[in-house]
Design a protein around this motif. Structure first.
Motif, short mmCIF file in Angstrom:
data_model
loop_
_atom_site.label_atom_id
_atom_site.label_comp_id
_atom_site.label_asym_id
_atom_site.label_seq_id
_atom_site.Cartn_x
_atom_site.Cartn_y
_atom_site.Cartn_z
N SER A 93 0.84 -1.19 0.00
CA SER A 93 0.00 0.00 0.00
C SER A 93 0.88 1.25 0.00
O SER A 93 1.76 1.37 0.86
N PHE A 99 -8.82 -0.55 2.06
CA PHE A 99 -8.58 -1.43 0.91
C PHE A 99 -9.91 -1.90 0.33
O PHE A 99 -10.79 -2.35 1.07
N VAL A 126 -7.27 1.88 -2.90
CA VAL A 126 -7.08 2.29 -1.52
C VAL A 126 -7.69 3.68 -1.39
O VAL A 126 -7.28 4.61 -2.08
N ILE A 135 -4.45 1.10 -7.44
CA ILE A 135 -3.12 0.54 -7.20
C ILE A 135 -2.81 -0.44 -8.33
O ILE A 135 -3.62 -1.31 -8.63
N LEU A 160 -0.15 -6.07 0.33
CA LEU A 160 -1.53 -6.32 -0.03
C LEU A 160 -1.68 -7.63 -0.81
O LEU A 160 -2.66 -8.35 -0.62
#
Length: 166
Positions: A93, A99, A126, A135, A160
Protein backbone atom coordinates in the motif's frame (compact mmCIF):
# COMPACT_ATOMS: atom_id res chain seq x y z
CA UNK A 1 1.41 18.62 -7.41
CA UNK A 2 -1.99 20.01 -6.63
CA UNK A 3 -2.90 20.89 -3.08
CA UNK A 4 -5.99 19.41 -1.41
CA UNK A 5 -7.85 22.73 -1.68
CA UNK A 6 -7.08 22.92 -5.42
CA UNK A 7 -8.37 19.37 -5.89
CA UNK A 8 -11.56 20.29 -4.02
CA UNK A 9 -12.05 23.28 -6.31
CA UNK A 10 -11.58 21.05 -9.36
CA UNK A 11 -14.14 18.60 -7.99
CA UNK A 12 -16.67 21.42 -7.57
CA UNK A 13 -16.02 22.72 -11.09
CA UNK A 14 -16.35 19.26 -12.65
CA UNK A 15 -19.49 18.58 -10.61
CA UNK A 16 -21.10 21.86 -11.78
CA UNK A 17 -20.05 21.44 -15.42
CA UNK A 18 -21.44 19.31 -18.25
CA UNK A 19 -18.26 17.23 -18.59
CA UNK A 20 -18.40 13.61 -17.41
CA UNK A 21 -14.69 12.93 -17.02
CA UNK A 22 -11.58 15.00 -16.21
CA UNK A 23 -7.95 13.77 -16.18
CA UNK A 24 -4.91 15.64 -14.82
CA UNK A 25 -1.37 14.21 -15.20
CA UNK A 26 1.81 15.78 -13.83
CA UNK A 27 5.25 14.31 -13.02
CA UNK A 28 4.12 10.68 -12.87
CA UNK A 29 0.95 11.35 -10.85
CA UNK A 30 -2.51 11.16 -12.35
CA UNK A 31 -5.86 12.42 -11.04
CA UNK A 32 -8.98 11.23 -12.83
CA UNK A 33 -12.47 12.51 -11.99
CA UNK A 34 -15.60 10.82 -13.29
CA UNK A 35 -19.24 11.68 -12.72
CA UNK A 36 -21.63 8.94 -11.66
CA UNK A 37 -25.17 10.26 -12.03
CA UNK A 38 -25.31 13.39 -9.89
CA UNK A 39 -22.14 12.58 -7.93
CA UNK A 40 -18.53 13.28 -8.85
CA UNK A 41 -16.06 10.49 -8.04
CA UNK A 42 -12.32 11.11 -7.84
CA UNK A 43 -9.79 8.43 -8.74
CA UNK A 44 -6.18 9.22 -8.00
CA UNK A 45 -3.65 6.88 -9.59
CA UNK A 46 -0.32 6.48 -7.86
CA UNK A 47 2.68 5.63 -10.00
CA UNK A 48 5.14 3.47 -8.04
CA UNK A 49 8.29 5.26 -6.97
CA UNK A 50 11.33 3.83 -8.75
CA UNK A 51 14.67 4.56 -7.12
CA UNK A 52 17.36 5.38 -9.65
CA UNK A 53 20.93 6.40 -8.97
CA UNK A 54 20.95 9.12 -11.61
CA UNK A 55 17.61 10.83 -10.92
CA UNK A 56 15.44 11.52 -7.88
CA UNK A 57 12.43 9.22 -7.46
CA UNK A 58 8.97 10.69 -8.23
CA UNK A 59 6.88 11.39 -5.16
CA UNK A 60 3.57 9.50 -4.81
CA UNK A 61 0.50 11.72 -4.46
CA UNK A 62 -0.77 12.25 -0.90
CA UNK A 63 2.20 10.55 0.81
CA UNK A 64 5.38 11.67 2.48
CA UNK A 65 8.82 10.77 1.15
CA UNK A 66 9.57 7.69 3.24
CA UNK A 67 11.94 4.90 2.31
CA UNK A 68 10.29 1.56 1.81
CA UNK A 69 11.22 -1.05 4.42
CA UNK A 70 14.20 -3.16 3.42
CA UNK A 71 14.38 -6.88 4.06
CA UNK A 72 17.22 -7.82 6.39
CA UNK A 73 19.64 -10.53 5.39
CA UNK A 74 19.06 -13.67 7.46
CA UNK A 75 21.87 -14.68 9.84
CA UNK A 76 21.17 -18.41 9.39
CA UNK A 77 20.71 -20.50 6.25
CA UNK A 78 17.04 -19.94 5.30
CA UNK A 79 14.52 -22.77 5.29
CA UNK A 80 13.21 -23.92 1.86
CA UNK A 81 9.91 -22.07 2.46
CA UNK A 82 11.79 -18.79 2.91
CA UNK A 83 13.43 -19.25 -0.53
CA UNK A 84 10.00 -19.64 -2.16
CA UNK A 85 8.70 -16.53 -0.37
CA UNK A 86 11.71 -14.48 -1.52
CA UNK A 87 10.82 -15.22 -5.17
CA UNK A 88 7.44 -13.50 -4.72
CA UNK A 89 6.87 -9.79 -5.37
CA UNK A 90 4.88 -7.91 -2.72
CA UNK A 91 2.43 -5.25 -3.85
CA UNK A 92 2.34 -2.82 -0.94
CA UNK A 93 0.00 0.00 0.00
CA UNK A 94 1.45 3.41 -0.95
CA UNK A 95 -0.63 5.10 1.77
CA UNK A 96 -2.83 4.68 4.82
CA UNK A 97 -6.44 4.04 3.83
CA UNK A 98 -9.21 1.52 3.26
CA UNK A 99 -8.58 -1.43 0.91
CA UNK A 100 -11.25 -2.29 -1.68
CA UNK A 101 -11.02 -5.30 -4.02
CA UNK A 102 -13.46 -3.83 -6.56
CA UNK A 103 -14.68 -0.49 -7.91
CA UNK A 104 -18.10 -0.91 -6.24
CA UNK A 105 -19.70 -3.32 -3.76
CA UNK A 106 -21.63 -5.18 -6.48
CA UNK A 107 -18.69 -5.44 -8.94
CA UNK A 108 -16.29 -8.39 -9.22
CA UNK A 109 -12.87 -8.11 -7.57
CA UNK A 110 -10.11 -6.71 -9.79
CA UNK A 111 -7.97 -9.78 -9.05
CA UNK A 112 -7.98 -12.92 -6.92
CA UNK A 113 -5.51 -15.75 -6.27
CA UNK A 114 -4.57 -17.25 -9.63
CA UNK A 115 -5.29 -14.08 -11.66
CA UNK A 116 -2.70 -13.09 -14.28
CA UNK A 117 -1.59 -9.44 -14.09
CA UNK A 118 0.59 -7.06 -16.06
CA UNK A 119 2.56 -4.21 -14.54
CA UNK A 120 -0.24 -1.79 -15.53
CA UNK A 121 -3.10 -3.96 -14.21
CA UNK A 122 -5.21 -2.35 -11.49
CA UNK A 123 -5.32 -4.79 -8.57
CA UNK A 124 -7.30 -2.80 -5.98
CA UNK A 125 -8.31 0.63 -4.70
CA UNK A 126 -7.08 2.29 -1.52
CA UNK A 127 -9.38 5.06 -0.32
CA UNK A 128 -7.76 7.93 1.58
CA UNK A 129 -9.61 11.14 2.48
CA UNK A 130 -12.50 10.34 0.09
CA UNK A 131 -10.05 9.89 -2.82
CA UNK A 132 -10.06 6.48 -4.49
CA UNK A 133 -6.50 5.56 -5.49
CA UNK A 134 -6.05 2.80 -8.07
CA UNK A 135 -3.12 0.54 -7.20
CA UNK A 136 -1.23 -1.12 -10.06
CA UNK A 137 0.51 -4.53 -10.00
CA UNK A 138 3.97 -3.05 -10.85
CA UNK A 139 5.07 -6.45 -12.23
CA UNK A 140 3.92 -9.06 -14.77
CA UNK A 141 2.92 -12.33 -13.13
CA UNK A 142 0.28 -14.28 -11.25
CA UNK A 143 -1.44 -13.32 -7.99
CA UNK A 144 -0.49 -15.99 -5.45
CA UNK A 145 -2.28 -14.59 -2.40
CA UNK A 146 -4.49 -11.67 -1.36
CA UNK A 147 -3.19 -10.63 2.07
CA UNK A 148 -5.99 -8.26 3.19
CA UNK A 149 -9.78 -8.39 3.28
CA UNK A 150 -12.17 -6.06 1.45
CA UNK A 151 -12.92 -2.97 3.55
CA UNK A 152 -9.88 -3.48 5.80
CA UNK A 153 -7.78 -0.50 6.93
CA UNK A 154 -4.22 -0.68 5.60
CA UNK A 155 -1.01 1.08 6.57
CA UNK A 156 1.70 2.66 4.42
CA UNK A 157 4.00 -0.10 3.13
CA UNK A 158 1.67 -2.93 4.23
CA UNK A 159 1.79 -5.89 1.81
CA UNK A 160 -1.53 -6.32 -0.03
CA UNK A 161 -0.77 -9.08 -2.56
CA UNK A 162 1.92 -11.66 -3.27
CA UNK A 163 2.73 -12.03 -6.98
CA UNK A 164 4.79 -14.72 -8.69
CA UNK A 165 6.71 -12.73 -11.34
CA UNK A 166 6.99 -14.06 -14.91
Amino acid sequence: MLKVQEIRELIKLVDQSNIDEFVYEHEGSKIKMKKKGNEAAVVQQIQPAVVQASAPAPQPVQSAAVEEPKAEAPAQVPAPQADAAEDLHKIVSPMVGTFYQSSSPDADAYVKAGSKVTKDSIVCIVEAMKLFNEIEAEVNGEIVEVLVKDGQLVEYGQPLFLVKPE
